[in-house]
Design an enzyme around this catalytic site. Structure first.
Site, mmCIF file in Angstrom:
data_model
loop_
_atom_site.group_PDB
_atom_site.id
_atom_site.type_symbol
_atom_site.label_atom_id
_atom_site.label_comp_id
_atom_site.label_asym_id
_atom_site.label_seq_id
_atom_site.Cartn_x
_atom_site.Cartn_y
_atom_site.Cartn_z
ATOM 1 C CG HIS A 203 45.264 43.221 37.355
ATOM 2 N ND1 HIS A 203 44.200 43.916 36.622
ATOM 3 C CD2 HIS A 203 46.314 42.773 36.857
ATOM 4 C CE1 HIS A 203 44.885 43.591 35.368
ATOM 5 N NE2 HIS A 203 46.405 43.339 35.642
ATOM 6 C CB SER B 65 33.336 33.471 39.678
ATOM 7 O OG SER B 65 34.370 34.132 39.247
ATOM 8 C CG ASN B 66 36.860 36.920 42.315
ATOM 9 O OD1 ASN B 66 37.800 36.281 43.053
ATOM 10 N ND2 ASN B 66 37.191 36.757 40.875
HETATM 11 C C1 GRF Z 1 38.628 38.326 37.454
HETATM 12 O O1 GRF Z 1 39.743 37.741 36.481
HETATM 13 C C2 GRF Z 1 39.191 39.467 38.304
HETATM 14 O O2 GRF Z 1 40.884 39.198 38.403
HETATM 15 C C3 GRF Z 1 39.111 40.464 37.156
HETATM 16 O O3 GRF Z 1 38.106 40.572 36.740
HETATM 17 C C4 GRF Z 1 37.383 38.953 36.645
HETATM 18 C C5 GRF Z 1 36.506 38.766 37.295
HETATM 19 O O4 GRF Z 1 35.700 37.922 37.359
HETATM 20 N N1 GRF Z 1 39.312 41.824 37.943
HETATM 21 P P1 GRF Z 1 34.468 37.432 38.416
HETATM 22 O O5 GRF Z 1 33.116 38.554 37.906
HETATM 23 O O6 GRF Z 1 34.547 37.517 39.747
HETATM 24 O O7 GRF Z 1 33.972 35.984 37.918
#
Ligand code: GRF
Length: 197
Positions: free
Chosen positions: A109, A13-14
């Site tokens: 994080h 999602s990021n």
């Molecule tokens: C997020 O909670 C980030 O903080 C951690 O891993 C997760 C990744 O989520 N490092 P996504 O794959 O970006 O949805």
């Protein structure tokens, strides 16, 4: 125009938020390559649909860790990337990639580092520890990646407030909601040199 690599292992999602921001010029960069150590990562199929270059490299494709590290470094060099964005990437970065791209690798994080960082603090473990400790706030941290897990210079943080009803699951959702905006904003601030790495 800066060039980004995004490293993923999961749902991405990021990664999606960053790709969208690049497409909409909220980040002055292009995503050159999405690299995953998990062939089944949802993030990989999302990136493929968007016609972004993708590569799957893992300890299964390269059983020798040194070779794996070298192949990753060469892939990133080939795409001439300026910044490497870890977005839910679950593997430690090897020494060759680290030294080649020192000070150019970012991670997000889901805690207010240095609290709840380091070995064992990943996924729901983090949020469970925060709720169990009775903390009143948590949040997300963007930091430079160095040799150790969740270590390295802190570049940006955003806080969320916990209430009595919060569970690890609800806290995880709350934090993920703010992560996307924080990552996009921080990457653009780095590109504009308002944050110096
Ligand atoms: C997020 O909670 C980030 O903080 C951690 O891993 C997760 C990744 O989520 N490092 P996504 O794959 O970006 O949805």
């Amino acid at each position: 125009m800066k060039k980004l690599a995004i490293l993923v292992s999961g749902r991405g999602s990021n990664m999606s938020a960053i790709i969208d921001a690049c497409e909409q010029d909220r980040i002055s960069a292009s995503v050159e390559i999405v690299l995953s150590n998990n062939a089944d990562a949802k993030a990989l199929s999302i990136a493929k649909e968007k016609r972004i270059n993708t590569v799957y490299i893992s300890s299964q494709t390269h059983t020798n860790p040194e070779q794996l590290d070298a192949v990753m470094r060469n892939t990133l060099l080939k795409h001439n990337v300026d910044l490497i964005i870890l977005a839910g990437f679950m593997k430690k970065i090897g020494p060759k990639v680290l030294s080649e791209f020192e000070g150019k690798i970012l991670n997000i994080h889901p805690s207010l580092l240095p609290k709840y960082g380091g070995k064992g603090f990943y996924g729901m473990n983090i949020h469970r520890a925060v709720v169990d400790a009775g903390d009143k706030e948590s949040g997300a941290t963007i930091h430079l990646v160095c040799g150790d897990y969740d270590d390295g210079k802190i570049l940006a943080q955003e806080t969320v407030t916990l209430n009595e009803e919060d569970t690890p699951e609800s806290l995880a959702k709350k934090i993920l909601k703010i992560e996307h905006g924080l990552y996009v904003k921080t990457i653009q601030e780095i590109i504009e040199e308002r944050i110096i790495l």
